[in-house]
Design a protein around this motif. Sequence first.
Motif, PDB file in Angstrom:
ATOM      1  N   GLU A   1      -3.409  96.493  28.802  1.00  0.00           N
ATOM      2  CA  GLU A   1      -4.067  96.072  30.034  1.00  0.00           C
ATOM      3  C   GLU A   1      -5.405  95.394  29.731  1.00  0.00           C
ATOM      4  O   GLU A   1      -5.809  94.435  30.422  1.00  0.00           O
ATOM      5  CB  GLU A   1      -4.285  97.281  30.948  1.00  0.00           C
ATOM      6  N   SER A   2      -6.095  95.865  28.695  1.00  0.00           N
ATOM      7  CA  SER A   2      -7.371  95.244  28.301  1.00  0.00           C
ATOM      8  C   SER A   2      -7.139  93.819  27.798  1.00  0.00           C
ATOM      9  O   SER A   2      -7.908  92.889  28.150  1.00  0.00           O
ATOM     10  CB  SER A   2      -8.033  96.085  27.207  1.00  0.00           C
ATOM     11  N   LEU A   3      -6.099  93.620  27.004  1.00  0.00           N
ATOM     12  CA  LEU A   3      -5.763  92.264  26.533  1.00  0.00           C
ATOM     13  C   LEU A   3      -5.503  91.318  27.696  1.00  0.00           C
ATOM     14  O   LEU A   3      -6.027  90.180  27.746  1.00  0.00           O
ATOM     15  CB  LEU A   3      -4.517  92.319  25.636  1.00  0.00           C
ATOM     16  N   THR A   4      -4.677  91.775  28.665  1.00  0.00           N
ATOM     17  CA  THR A   4      -4.316  90.944  29.818  1.00  0.00           C
ATOM     18  C   THR A   4      -5.542  90.606  30.661  1.00  0.00           C
ATOM     19  O   THR A   4      -5.703  89.470  31.134  1.00  0.00           O
ATOM     20  CB  THR A   4      -3.273  91.684  30.668  1.00  0.00           C
ATOM     21  N   HIS A   5      -6.410  91.609  30.873  1.00  0.00           N
ATOM     22  CA  HIS A   5      -7.600  91.394  31.685  1.00  0.00           C
ATOM     23  C   HIS A   5      -8.477  90.293  31.088  1.00  0.00           C
ATOM     24  O   HIS A   5      -8.991  89.423  31.826  1.00  0.00           O
ATOM     25  CB  HIS A   5      -8.396  92.701  31.770  1.00  0.00           C
ATOM     26  N   CYS A   6      -8.667  90.318  29.781  1.00  0.00           N
ATOM     27  CA  CYS A   6      -9.511  89.292  29.139  1.00  0.00           C
ATOM     28  C   CYS A   6      -8.843  87.916  29.172  1.00  0.00           C
ATOM     29  O   CYS A   6      -9.507  86.878  29.396  1.00  0.00           O
ATOM     30  CB  CYS A   6      -9.812  89.685  27.692  1.00  0.00           C
ATOM     31  N   ARG A   7      -7.528  87.855  28.964  1.00  0.00           N
ATOM     32  CA  ARG A   7      -6.827  86.565  28.922  1.00  0.00           C
ATOM     33  C   ARG A   7      -6.803  85.900  30.291  1.00  0.00           C
ATOM     34  O   ARG A   7      -6.917  84.655  30.385  1.00  0.00           O
ATOM     35  CB  ARG A   7      -5.403  86.774  28.411  1.00  0.00           C
ATOM     36  N   ILE A   8      -6.631  86.688  31.375  1.00  0.00           N
ATOM     37  CA  ILE A   8      -6.619  86.109  32.721  1.00  0.00           C
ATOM     38  C   ILE A   8      -7.928  85.384  33.008  1.00  0.00           C
ATOM     39  O   ILE A   8      -7.958  84.349  33.695  1.00  0.00           O
ATOM     40  CB  ILE A   8      -6.361  87.219  33.770  1.00  0.00           C
ATOM     41  N   ARG A   9      -9.022  85.853  32.457  1.00  0.00           N
ATOM     42  CA  ARG A   9     -10.339  85.266  32.700  1.00  0.00           C
ATOM     43  C   ARG A   9     -10.737  84.256  31.624  1.00  0.00           C
ATOM     44  O   ARG A   9     -11.903  83.867  31.530  1.00  0.00           O
ATOM     45  CB  ARG A   9     -11.376  86.382  32.801  1.00  0.00           C
ATOM     46  N   GLY A  10      -9.767  83.854  30.827  1.00  0.00           N
ATOM     47  CA  GLY A  10     -10.013  82.790  29.848  1.00  0.00           C
ATOM     48  C   GLY A  10     -10.622  83.269  28.553  1.00  0.00           C
ATOM     49  O   GLY A  10     -11.161  82.462  27.782  1.00  0.00           O
ATOM     50  N   GLY A  11     -10.548  84.546  28.267  1.00  0.00           N
ATOM     51  CA  GLY A  11     -11.117  85.058  27.031  1.00  0.00           C
ATOM     52  C   GLY A  11     -10.101  85.864  26.230  1.00  0.00           C
ATOM     53  O   GLY A  11      -8.896  85.795  26.475  1.00  0.00           O
ATOM     54  N   MET A  12     -10.601  86.628  25.295  1.00  0.00           N
ATOM     55  CA  MET A  12      -9.759  87.494  24.458  1.00  0.00           C
ATOM     56  C   MET A  12     -10.492  88.812  24.236  1.00  0.00           C
ATOM     57  O   MET A  12     -11.725  88.883  24.418  1.00  0.00           O
ATOM     58  CB  MET A  12      -9.460  86.825  23.102  1.00  0.00           C
ATOM     59  N   LEU A  13      -9.714  89.833  23.829  1.00  0.00           N
ATOM     60  CA  LEU A  13     -10.345  91.096  23.481  1.00  0.00           C
ATOM     61  C   LEU A  13     -11.225  90.871  22.257  1.00  0.00           C
ATOM     62  O   LEU A  13     -10.820  90.186  21.308  1.00  0.00           O
ATOM     63  CB  LEU A  13      -9.271  92.145  23.175  1.00  0.00           C
ATOM     64  N   ALA A  14     -12.445  91.373  22.267  1.00  0.00           N
ATOM     65  CA  ALA A  14     -13.453  91.040  21.260  1.00  0.00           C
ATOM     66  C   ALA A  14     -12.951  91.280  19.847  1.00  0.00           C
ATOM     67  O   ALA A  14     -12.363  92.326  19.539  1.00  0.00           O
ATOM     68  CB  ALA A  14     -14.710  91.855  21.517  1.00  0.00           C
ATOM     69  N   MET A  15     -13.226  90.304  18.968  1.00  0.00           N
ATOM     70  CA  MET A  15     -12.798  90.370  17.565  1.00  0.00           C
ATOM     71  C   MET A  15     -14.030  90.213  16.676  1.00  0.00           C
ATOM     72  O   MET A  15     -14.446  89.078  16.368  1.00  0.00           O
ATOM     73  CB  MET A  15     -11.779  89.268  17.265  1.00  0.00           C
ATOM     74  N   PRO A  16     -14.656  91.331  16.251  1.00  0.00           N
ATOM     75  CA  PRO A  16     -15.841  91.216  15.376  1.00  0.00           C
ATOM     76  C   PRO A  16     -15.426  90.867  13.945  1.00  0.00           C
ATOM     77  O   PRO A  16     -15.068  91.737  13.146  1.00  0.00           O
ATOM     78  CB  PRO A  16     -16.450  92.622  15.461  1.00  0.00           C
ATOM     79  N   LYS A  17     -15.518  89.569  13.611  1.00  0.00           N
ATOM     80  CA  LYS A  17     -15.034  89.108  12.307  1.00  0.00           C
ATOM     81  C   LYS A  17     -16.135  89.026  11.264  1.00  0.00           C
ATOM     82  O   LYS A  17     -15.867  88.631  10.111  1.00  0.00           O
ATOM     83  CB  LYS A  17     -14.373  87.731  12.458  1.00  0.00           C
ATOM     84  N   ASP A  18     -17.377  89.389  11.628  1.00  0.00           N
ATOM     85  CA  ASP A  18     -18.465  89.413  10.661  1.00  0.00           C
ATOM     86  C   ASP A  18     -19.456  90.504  11.058  1.00  0.00           C
ATOM     87  O   ASP A  18     -19.374  91.099  12.153  1.00  0.00           O
ATOM     88  CB  ASP A  18     -19.140  88.038  10.553  1.00  0.00           C
ATOM     89  N   GLU A  19     -20.428  90.741  10.191  1.00  0.00           N
ATOM     90  CA  GLU A  19     -21.391  91.818  10.403  1.00  0.00           C
ATOM     91  C   GLU A  19     -22.252  91.555  11.629  1.00  0.00           C
ATOM     92  O   GLU A  19     -22.578  92.486  12.384  1.00  0.00           O
ATOM     93  CB  GLU A  19     -22.275  91.952   9.161  1.00  0.00           C
ATOM     94  N   ALA A  20     -22.640  90.279  11.886  1.00  0.00           N
ATOM     95  CA  ALA A  20     -23.516  89.958  13.009  1.00  0.00           C
ATOM     96  C   ALA A  20     -22.825  90.267  14.333  1.00  0.00           C
ATOM     97  O   ALA A  20     -23.411  90.904  15.229  1.00  0.00           O
ATOM     98  CB  ALA A  20     -23.930  88.488  12.946  1.00  0.00           C
ATOM     99  N   ALA A  21     -21.571  89.828  14.458  1.00  0.00           N
ATOM    100  CA  ALA A  21     -20.840  90.078  15.708  1.00  0.00           C
ATOM    101  C   ALA A  21     -20.598  91.581  15.906  1.00  0.00           C
ATOM    102  O   ALA A  21     -20.713  92.113  17.022  1.00  0.00           O
ATOM    103  CB  ALA A  21     -19.520  89.310  15.681  1.00  0.00           C
ATOM    104  N   ASN A  22     -20.293  92.290  14.825  1.00  0.00           N
ATOM    105  CA  ASN A  22     -20.032  93.739  14.916  1.00  0.00           C
ATOM    106  C   ASN A  22     -21.291  94.497  15.343  1.00  0.00           C
ATOM    107  O   ASN A  22     -21.243  95.393  16.186  1.00  0.00           O
ATOM    108  CB  ASN A  22     -19.546  94.251  13.562  1.00  0.00           C
TER     109      ASN A  22
END
Length: 313
Positions: free
Chosen positions: A207-228
């Motif tokens: 449900e979290s994935l769907t909620h973010c995609r409907i609004r044009g985004g994605m579930l957060a993906m921290p791919k580096d130390e700064a984003a995390n």
Amino acid sequence: MCAPDTSLSSPKHKVLLKIKLFVWLFWATLFGRTRAMGGFGAPLRRNQFILLVFFLLQIRSLGLDIDSRPTAEVCATHTISPGPKGDDGEKGDPGEEGKHGKVGRMGPKGIKGELGDVGDQGNIGKTGPIGKKGDKGEKGLPGIPGGKGKAGTVCDCGRYRKVVGQLDISVARLKTSMKFVKNVIAGIRETEEKFYYLVQEEKNYRESLTHCRIRGGMLAMPKDEAANTLIADYVAKSGFFRVFIGVNDLEREGQYVFTDNTPLQNYSNWKEGEPSDPYGHEDCVEMLSSGRWNDTECHLTMYFVCEFVKKKK
């Protein structure tokens, strides 16, 4: 108690009996000899006289001895045993009523008595809880037909219904968008490339994935130390303990990827001892307020973070 011995077998009576017998024999002999000699007038012989005097003295001494002896007393030495039981006497008058004694032990339960008369009806009690819905009853008989209504006007109702339905859908979408915008205005984090928004609605992973995609985004993906670090600080300052992030191993057990299907090659921040999935049920990932990752079950509900890519100018 002792009593004087007056029986014929006592020594005194025996002596007296012997004296009487001796006197009787003596007088018989003397009388016989005197008669033979021609009567009492003849002088007694000397020897007979001496004998008579001696006999009288002997009798006197015997009489004195006998009278001077104490009367022998005979005492019973055996115990007198009771005699046979006598006949029952007449019943006496009833005596006075005695005091009540102590209450005795409770006796055995008696036989159930006959059913008594029905008592008066008691007060009506409180209403009990509503029971379960009963089974549907049989269809009743058709009612009497109603009267004929007034003639209606011609109208294209189908088209109006379609327009009203579309308006309802638009209103619902507008309400959702307004709520999202309101929440975004309340708080958001950003980097040079992305916006991060913490959604405070508890949902499971899908449900979290769907909620973010409907609004044009994605579930957060921290791919580096700064984003995390940014997301972890965002969660901690909001006062929460954990949120869903866009990492999972739903496709292959043990091979974790981001939600855009890129592998975790360059960066990860697992908690010590994680991921650990002994039963194969922890296929989704949560971020703790400390910034560490932990694998968890996907059906659990919690807050989550969406990310949105900034549009280039």
